[in-house]
Design a protein around this motif. Structure first.
Motif, short mmCIF file in Angstrom:
data_model
loop_
_atom_site.label_atom_id
_atom_site.label_comp_id
_atom_site.label_asym_id
_atom_site.label_seq_id
_atom_site.Cartn_x
_atom_site.Cartn_y
_atom_site.Cartn_z
N UNK A 76 23.08 -33.40 14.45
CA UNK A 76 23.65 -34.74 14.39
C UNK A 76 25.03 -34.71 13.72
N UNK A 77 25.92 -35.55 14.23
CA UNK A 77 27.25 -35.69 13.66
C UNK A 77 28.30 -34.75 14.21
N UNK A 78 27.89 -33.72 14.95
CA UNK A 78 28.86 -32.77 15.49
C UNK A 78 29.44 -33.28 16.80
N UNK A 130 15.51 -37.67 17.75
CA UNK A 130 14.89 -38.60 18.68
C UNK A 130 15.82 -38.88 19.85
N UNK A 131 15.44 -39.81 20.71
CA UNK A 131 16.28 -40.15 21.85
C UNK A 131 17.70 -40.48 21.39
N UNK A 132 18.71 -40.10 22.16
CA UNK A 132 20.08 -40.44 21.79
C UNK A 132 20.50 -41.85 22.24
N UNK A 133 19.59 -42.59 22.87
CA UNK A 133 19.94 -43.94 23.32
C UNK A 133 20.28 -44.82 22.12
N UNK A 134 21.46 -45.43 22.20
CA UNK A 134 21.93 -46.27 21.10
C UNK A 134 22.48 -45.47 19.94
N UNK A 135 22.57 -44.16 20.09
CA UNK A 135 23.03 -43.27 19.01
C UNK A 135 24.16 -42.36 19.51
N UNK A 166 29.60 -37.87 19.82
CA UNK A 166 28.66 -37.35 18.83
C UNK A 166 27.49 -38.31 18.69
N UNK A 167 26.42 -37.81 18.09
CA UNK A 167 25.24 -38.62 17.79
C UNK A 167 25.04 -38.61 16.28
N UNK A 168 24.76 -39.75 15.71
CA UNK A 168 24.57 -39.84 14.26
C UNK A 168 23.20 -39.33 13.81
N UNK A 169 22.17 -39.52 14.64
CA UNK A 169 20.81 -39.18 14.25
C UNK A 169 20.19 -38.11 15.16
N UNK A 199 10.90 -42.68 22.90
CA UNK A 199 11.80 -43.00 21.80
C UNK A 199 11.95 -41.82 20.84
N UNK A 200 10.87 -41.05 20.64
CA UNK A 200 10.93 -39.94 19.69
C UNK A 200 11.45 -38.65 20.31
N UNK A 201 11.56 -38.59 21.65
CA UNK A 201 12.05 -37.37 22.31
C UNK A 201 12.50 -37.70 23.73
#
Length: 113
Positions: free
Chosen positions: A80-82, A102-107, A44-47, A25-27
């Motif tokens: 994040x965000x790009x 962290x993981x991009x899953x769900x993000x 893009x990913x928010x986090x 989850x963290x990587x």
């Protein structure tokens, strides 16, 4: 010990391959292979912060409308965000690592044209 030979494998996109080297989850660290002429959906990913590192071949990364050609033994960080899209515009397969924290899953938010 983990390697491409014993890592969990998956298929994505148009005949692209991925191997989970670290899947927490963290990587998330994945080894990916994209055949010539393939691409992922612009998104893009928010986090999640990502780092793409090319092992062999040449990866084209569109990042916020600017094209970056990443050659073997080069890398590119994506904050994040790009908005970005990985493509293989070359005539040969490209292999690279994607390190996400962290993981991009769900993000992930996919974008249309």
């Amino acid at each position: 010990m983990i390697s491409k030979e014993n890592a969990e494998h998956y298929k994505w996109g148009d005949n692209c391959d991925g191997w989970y080297l670290v899947n927490r989850q963290d990587m998330l660290i994945i080894h990916e292979k994209m055949p010539s002429g393939t691409s992922e959906t612009r998104h893009f990913h928010s986090v999640s912060r990502q780092f793409f590192f090319v092992l062999q071949g040449e990866l084209t990364m569109e990042l916020e409308g600017e094209k970056h050609v990443i050659k073997a033994q080069q890398g590119l960080e994506i904050a994040p965000g790009l908005k970005h899209q990985a493509r293989n515009d070359s005539g040969f397969p490209v292999e690279f690592l994607v390190i996400s924290h962290p993981t991009p899953r769900g993000d992930r938010t996919d974008l249309t044209a």
